[in-house]
Design a protein around this motif. Structure first.
Motif, PDB file in Angstrom:
ATOM      1  N   ARG A  82       0.814  -1.179  -0.224  1.00  0.00           N
ATOM      2  CA  ARG A  82       0.298   0.100  -0.072  1.00  0.00           C
ATOM      3  C   ARG A  82       0.853   1.182  -0.002  1.00  0.00           C
ATOM      4  NH1 ARG A  82      -3.752   2.638   3.433  1.00  0.00           N
ATOM      5  NH2 ARG A  82      -5.172   3.816   2.078  1.00  0.00           N
ATOM      6  N   THR A 120     -10.543   8.804  -0.660  1.00  0.00           N
ATOM      7  CA  THR A 120     -10.792   7.409   0.074  1.00  0.00           C
ATOM      8  C   THR A 120      -9.402   6.922   0.627  1.00  0.00           C
ATOM      9  OG1 THR A 120     -12.628   7.018  -1.124  1.00  0.00           O
ATOM     10  CG2 THR A 120     -11.841   5.233  -0.041  1.00  0.00           C
ATOM     11  N   ALA A 121      -8.640   6.863  -0.249  1.00  0.00           N
ATOM     12  CA  ALA A 121      -7.134   6.291   0.056  1.00  0.00           C
ATOM     13  C   ALA A 121      -6.251   7.452   0.757  1.00  0.00           C
ATOM     14  CB  ALA A 121      -6.537   5.893  -1.170  1.00  0.00           C
ATOM     15  N   ARG A 122      -6.378   8.412   0.365  1.00  0.00           N
ATOM     16  CA  ARG A 122      -5.297   9.552   1.181  1.00  0.00           C
ATOM     17  C   ARG A 122      -6.230  10.646   1.967  1.00  0.00           C
ATOM     18  NH1 ARG A 122      -1.124   9.223  -3.395  1.00  0.00           N
ATOM     19  NH2 ARG A 122      -2.182   7.470  -4.525  1.00  0.00           N
ATOM     20  N   GLU A 136     -11.844   9.945  -6.333  1.00  0.00           N
ATOM     21  CA  GLU A 136     -12.023   8.899  -5.383  1.00  0.00           C
ATOM     22  C   GLU A 136     -10.788   8.399  -4.357  1.00  0.00           C
ATOM     23  OE1 GLU A 136     -14.963   7.290  -4.889  1.00  0.00           O
ATOM     24  OE2 GLU A 136     -13.900   6.117  -3.412  1.00  0.00           O
ATOM     25  N   GLY A 137      -9.813   8.133  -5.501  1.00  0.00           N
ATOM     26  CA  GLY A 137      -8.322   7.768  -4.511  1.00  0.00           C
ATOM     27  C   GLY A 137      -7.908   8.932  -3.683  1.00  0.00           C
ATOM     28  N   GLN A 147     -12.120  -0.814   1.289  1.00  0.00           N
ATOM     29  CA  GLN A 147     -12.396   0.500   0.680  1.00  0.00           C
ATOM     30  C   GLN A 147     -12.959   0.359  -0.813  1.00  0.00           C
ATOM     31  OE1 GLN A 147      -8.622   2.472   1.208  1.00  0.00           O
ATOM     32  NE2 GLN A 147      -9.423   3.790   2.943  1.00  0.00           N
ATOM     33  N   VAL A 152      -5.134   2.896  -7.189  1.00  0.00           N
ATOM     34  CA  VAL A 152      -5.109   4.276  -6.747  1.00  0.00           C
ATOM     35  C   VAL A 152      -5.034   4.462  -5.203  1.00  0.00           C
ATOM     36  CG1 VAL A 152      -6.676   5.234  -8.626  1.00  0.00           C
ATOM     37  CG2 VAL A 152      -7.821   4.628  -6.210  1.00  0.00           C
ATOM     38  N   GLY A 153      -4.589   3.435  -4.658  1.00  0.00           N
ATOM     39  CA  GLY A 153      -4.063   3.290  -3.135  1.00  0.00           C
ATOM     40  C   GLY A 153      -5.232   2.780  -2.249  1.00  0.00           C
ATOM     41  N   MET A 154      -6.359   2.370  -2.897  1.00  0.00           N
ATOM     42  CA  MET A 154      -7.353   2.098  -1.959  1.00  0.00           C
ATOM     43  C   MET A 154      -7.171   0.630  -1.523  1.00  0.00           C
ATOM     44  SD  MET A 154     -11.049   3.777  -2.874  1.00  0.00           S
ATOM     45  CE  MET A 154     -11.160   3.192  -4.942  1.00  0.00           C
ATOM     46  N   LEU A 197       0.896   4.067  -2.975  1.00  0.00           N
ATOM     47  CA  LEU A 197       0.382   5.255  -2.852  1.00  0.00           C
ATOM     48  C   LEU A 197       1.525   6.413  -3.526  1.00  0.00           C
ATOM     49  CD1 LEU A 197      -0.756   5.383   0.930  1.00  0.00           C
ATOM     50  CD2 LEU A 197      -1.997   5.903  -1.142  1.00  0.00           C
TER      51      LEU A 197
END
Lengths: 248, 224
Positions: free
Chosen positions: A77, A108-110, A104-105, B133, B127-129, A81
């Motif tokens: 992960r 949600t991810a950052r 989205e990324g 998620q 995208v890093g999810m 990133l």
């Protein structure tokens, strides 16, 4: 070197797809992986972003060393990133608009706030010339537009490197141009890219480095100008000759 | 005769409709809500191929799809007291319909999850999810859109099947109708009447279904 992979091996059942690949990409470089179908190019790229787990290999990325055959989820992960991936079949999120695909990324991810993510997202869409299409769903976009949104999605995260897996192979010839010209301008801006492609002319004029693969091995790699003007291996010369002729 | 029928019809209509609104609909709604939770969780576990849990879920689905709901109702309401477990009629019906509907819907949701292209999950990773998620934001919404028409059908079927609960003394619409029949000896009129009310409920749900499909389907609709 930003990215350096050593001795990457991968086999499916009894088929050795990658037989110990070494490869490196420097910051600001556009590196291209060329080779006939079945050479293992796509598998290599997928291994480099851990969509496939390699059987062996070591990856050094931005000063950190990762064991490719036993990566922890956390390491994968952390690495993802810092990277981005553009797929042959775009893989835009089908339930999201163009702008939502890009943000989205980030959200949600950052954990970036929505307003700031949208600002970043719009800049990325502008960069690929699709700001006016922000509210379109993927099915409302042409293939070329979808791939440009996918590139915007990759850009928005400000990755250290973008992997491109045959980004124009699923497109009609007239749509290929718009995607290649976006990629060309990224290269001009010094974006670090590792690109699997069949577009010989694009490779010749845009990339700095060429890696030529066949049968799961790197046959030859070096600066683009060297490889194209005087390839060291007969196989490379033959491939470039045939492919260049095909596309002219 | 004709005017007697009309009077009986009009008099009994609210008497049947009210338990419909206070028993049949809540029974179906609560059971379906619980069934959806069961379905999504078990479908996700199966999709992720979690060992042991997957086998347990397969077993659960096998049992509940393979036996009649009427038998399940009798086991829970009349059978379990022998094992010292006493459950009131309404909660007993909720338990059976939730588990029964959950088993069917689990398969619908699992198939829908599997129909989402693999590339959607990969794009989420890239995208890093995380898996969860991507599941929550990308895969599940697309799967639920695919599953929506089938799940709507299941809900309509469930509303009708709640009439089985009359057998375990839940005074829902059908049982109420039976009682009125016992008093008035007009089975033809009254059973047609309760059928008509079920039909009204189903029709309303069908409208809700097409409205919901339109609303959910914005991203899937083809352009004109």
């Amino acid at each position: 070197m930003l990215l350096e992979a050593r001795n990457v091996k991968k086999s499916f059942k009894n088929l050795d797809v990658l037989k110990g690949i070494d490869l490196s990409v420097d910051t600001g470089e556009a590196a291209v992986i060329l080779g006939p179908s079945g050479a293992g190019k796509t598998t290599l790229l997928r291994c480099l972003n851990f969509l496939e787990t390699s059987d062996a290999g070591e990856l050094s990325f931005d000063g950190k060393i990762y064991p490719m055959d036993h990566m922890s989820r956390k390491n994968i992960r952390e690495y993802r990133l810092q990277t981005a991936f553009v797929f042959q079949s775009f893989n835009l999120f089908l339930n999201k608009t163009a702008l939502q695909n890009v943000t989205e990324g980030l959200i949600t991810a950052r954990g970036i706030g929505k307003a700031q993510a949208e600002e970043t997202g719009m800049r990325a869409l502008e960069r690929v010339g699709l700001a006016s299409h922000r509210d379109y769903y993927p099915h409302q976009l042409s293939g070329g537009q979808q791939q440009r949104v996918a590139i915007a999605r990759a850009l928005a995260a400000e990755p250290k490197i973008i992997f491109f897996d045959e980004p124009t192979s699923a497109l009609d010839p007239e749509l290929t141009t718009e995607v290649l010209s976006v990629m060309r301008s990224l290269a001009d801006d010094g974006m670090t890219m590792l690109i699997v492609t069949h577009e010989i002319e694009f490779a010749r004029t845009v990339s700095n480095r060429v890696i030529f693969m066949e049968n799961g091995e790197v046959v030859e790699s070096g600066l683009t100008s060297d490889i194209f003007s005087h390839p060291q291996k007969e196989r490379t010369a033959a491939f470039l000759k045939v492919e260049s002729k095909k596309q002219n | 005769m004709g005017s007697n029928w009309l009077t009986l019809f009009l008099e009994s209509f609210p008497k049947i409709l009210i338990p419909g609104l206070t028993r049949t609909i809540p029974l179906a709604a609560v059971s379906f809500a619980i069934a959806m939770v069961i379905a999504v969780l078990t479908a996700m576990a199966q999709y992720a191929k979690i060992p042991v849990l997957t086998q347990i879920i397969r077993f659960y689905i096998w049992i509940f799809r393979g036996t009649p709901p009427l038998v399940q109702l009798f086991v829970v309401f009349y059978g379990l007291p022998r094992a010292g477990i006493l459950i009131d009629p309404f909660p007993a019906a909720v338990i059976v319909f939730s588990l029964n509907e959950g088993a069917y819907s689990s398969e619908i949701v699992r198939a829908a999850l599997e129909s989402v292209p693999v590339g959607q999950m990969e794009a989420g990773y890239c995208v890093g999810m995380t898996y969860m998620q991507t599941m929550r934001r990308i895969i599940l919404p697309q799967a639920m859109r695919t599953a929506f028409p089938s799940l709507s059908n299941s809900l309509i079927a469930l509303v009708k099947n709640t009439s089985l609960a009359a057998n375990i003394t839940v005074t829902e619409m059908f049982m109420t109708t039976q009682r009125i029949v016992a008093r008035t000896y007009e089975p033809l009129l009254l059973y047609l009447e309760v059928g008509l009310i079920y039909l009204m409920f189903s029709t309303l749900l069908t409208f809700l279904q097409s409205w919901g499909e339109k609303k959910l389907g914005a991203y899937m609709e083809k352009e004109a």
